[in-house]
Design a protein around this motif. Structure first.
Motif, PDB file in Angstrom:
ATOM      1  N   ARG A  77       0.009   7.945   6.240  1.00  0.00           N
ATOM      2  CA  ARG A  77      -0.283   6.506   7.557  1.00  0.00           C
ATOM      3  C   ARG A  77      -0.940   6.162   8.852  1.00  0.00           C
ATOM      4  N   THR A  78      -2.594   6.062   7.471  1.00  0.00           N
ATOM      5  CA  THR A  78      -3.483   4.856   7.714  1.00  0.00           C
ATOM      6  C   THR A  78      -3.688   4.847   6.213  1.00  0.00           C
ATOM      7  N   THR A  79      -4.473   2.678   6.454  1.00  0.00           N
ATOM      8  CA  THR A  79      -4.641   2.707   5.104  1.00  0.00           C
ATOM      9  C   THR A  79      -6.251   2.091   4.976  1.00  0.00           C
ATOM     10  N   ALA A  80      -6.470   2.450   6.136  1.00  0.00           N
ATOM     11  CA  ALA A  80      -8.701   2.656   6.737  1.00  0.00           C
ATOM     12  C   ALA A  80      -9.540   2.660   4.979  1.00  0.00           C
ATOM     13  N   ALA A 152      -0.931  -3.417   4.615  1.00  0.00           N
ATOM     14  CA  ALA A 152       0.262  -2.483   5.350  1.00  0.00           C
ATOM     15  C   ALA A 152       1.023  -1.667   3.509  1.00  0.00           C
ATOM     16  N   PHE A 153       1.468  -0.780   4.205  1.00  0.00           N
ATOM     17  CA  PHE A 153       1.485  -0.018   2.597  1.00  0.00           C
ATOM     18  C   PHE A 153       2.876   0.919   3.052  1.00  0.00           C
ATOM     19  N   LEU A 154       4.086   0.483   2.364  1.00  0.00           N
ATOM     20  CA  LEU A 154       5.656   0.766   2.277  1.00  0.00           C
ATOM     21  C   LEU A 154       5.264   1.858   1.712  1.00  0.00           C
ATOM     22  N   ALA A 155       5.953   2.637   1.888  1.00  0.00           N
ATOM     23  CA  ALA A 155       6.459   4.177   0.986  1.00  0.00           C
ATOM     24  C   ALA A 155       7.485   4.153  -0.084  1.00  0.00           C
ATOM     25  N   PRO A 156       7.856   4.738  -1.104  1.00  0.00           N
ATOM     26  CA  PRO A 156       9.019   4.595  -1.687  1.00  0.00           C
ATOM     27  C   PRO A 156      10.168   4.725  -0.950  1.00  0.00           C
ATOM     28  N   GLY A 185       4.267  -4.762  14.182  1.00  0.00           N
ATOM     29  CA  GLY A 185       3.440  -4.700  14.383  1.00  0.00           C
ATOM     30  C   GLY A 185       2.388  -4.325  13.896  1.00  0.00           C
ATOM     31  N   ASN A 186       0.571  -5.089  13.731  1.00  0.00           N
ATOM     32  CA  ASN A 186      -0.234  -3.984  13.274  1.00  0.00           C
ATOM     33  C   ASN A 186      -0.173  -3.051  13.305  1.00  0.00           C
ATOM     34  N   ASN A 187      -1.054  -1.966  12.334  1.00  0.00           N
ATOM     35  CA  ASN A 187      -1.428  -1.002  12.600  1.00  0.00           C
ATOM     36  C   ASN A 187      -0.354   0.106  12.468  1.00  0.00           C
ATOM     37  N   ALA A 188       0.714  -0.383  12.767  1.00  0.00           N
ATOM     38  CA  ALA A 188       2.193   0.709  13.437  1.00  0.00           C
ATOM     39  C   ALA A 188       2.329   1.570  12.491  1.00  0.00           C
TER      40      ALA A 188
END
Length: 212
Positions: A77-80, A152-156, A185-188
């Motif tokens: 959920r977060t890439t922080a 951004a992070f795209l899961a499997p 959007g950003n942070n979506a």
């Protein structure tokens, strides 16, 4: 195997790191030289790669000649944390190579940013741009003319049709599908299994079929 592979430090020693170690061992360019993770015991090993300490060990590794490192923590959920570690490596002057599993299929026109990671079985089609620090995970499929912005992070298993834009720091859960021309959007956050048929605002969380 190339015995002159470039040594590389991994920041993180969990599941994402183990996937990256497999990627590196399948590839002939970089050698996983050590792991830095405050949760792991110094001297232990992950898939044969030694745990060297915490992030405080980065300068010591530099002084010993290591010039390359990668962010090896995953995201839910977060890439922080990934963004923080990426910035830390940049500030210290480490080179962060983009990593692509040999089984991934990329068009020759794909552009990869610094520290981007593309995992096994991913397919990325023509004129797509992958931003700095972004992750395209196992088996994800990205069609033509997409833009995946930084971190951004795209899961499997994520599927993006043509012309999709994924904003900075966005997270797309496993198996999410985005129809053509859509803007995320950003942070979506897009929940696992969601089908996105309209634009998603910055910072929104959407889920379901269709996603809302």
């Amino acid at each position: 195997m190339n015995q002159n592979r470039t040594p590389l430090i991994l920041l993180g020693g969990g599941g994402h790191a183990r996937v990256l170690i497999d990627l590196l061992l399948e590839w002939d360019s970089y050698m996983p030289a050590g792991i830095l993770d405050p949760e792991l015991a110094v001297g232990s090993q992950i898939k044969g790669v030694p745990v060297l300490g915490t992030d405080e060990e980065l300068r010591t590794q530099q002084e010993q000649g290591i010039q390359h490192a990668v962010v090896a923590v995953g995201s839910t959920r977060t890439t922080a944390l990934r963004r923080t570690l990426y910035g830390q490596l940049r500030e210290l002057g480490f080179e962060q190579p983009s990593l692509v599993h040999p089984s991934a299929i990329l068009s020759s026109s794909v552009i990869l940013g610094e520290g981007a990671q593309v995992m096994a079985g991913a397919i990325i089609q023509t004129e797509t741009r992958i931003g700095a620090g972004a992750v395209v995970n196992t088996g994800a499929r990205i069609d033509h003319d997409c833009e995946i912005k930084q971190h951004a992070f795209l899961a499997p298993g994520v599927i993006l049709s043509g012309g999709v834009t994924v904003g900075e720091n966005a997270f797309l859960g496993a198996g999410a599908v985005v129809i053509q021309g859509t803007h995320i959007g950003n942070n979506a956050v897009i929940a696992a299994g969601a089908v996105v048929v309209r634009d998603v605002e910055d910072g929104a969380l959407v889920k379901g079929v269709p996603a809302k």
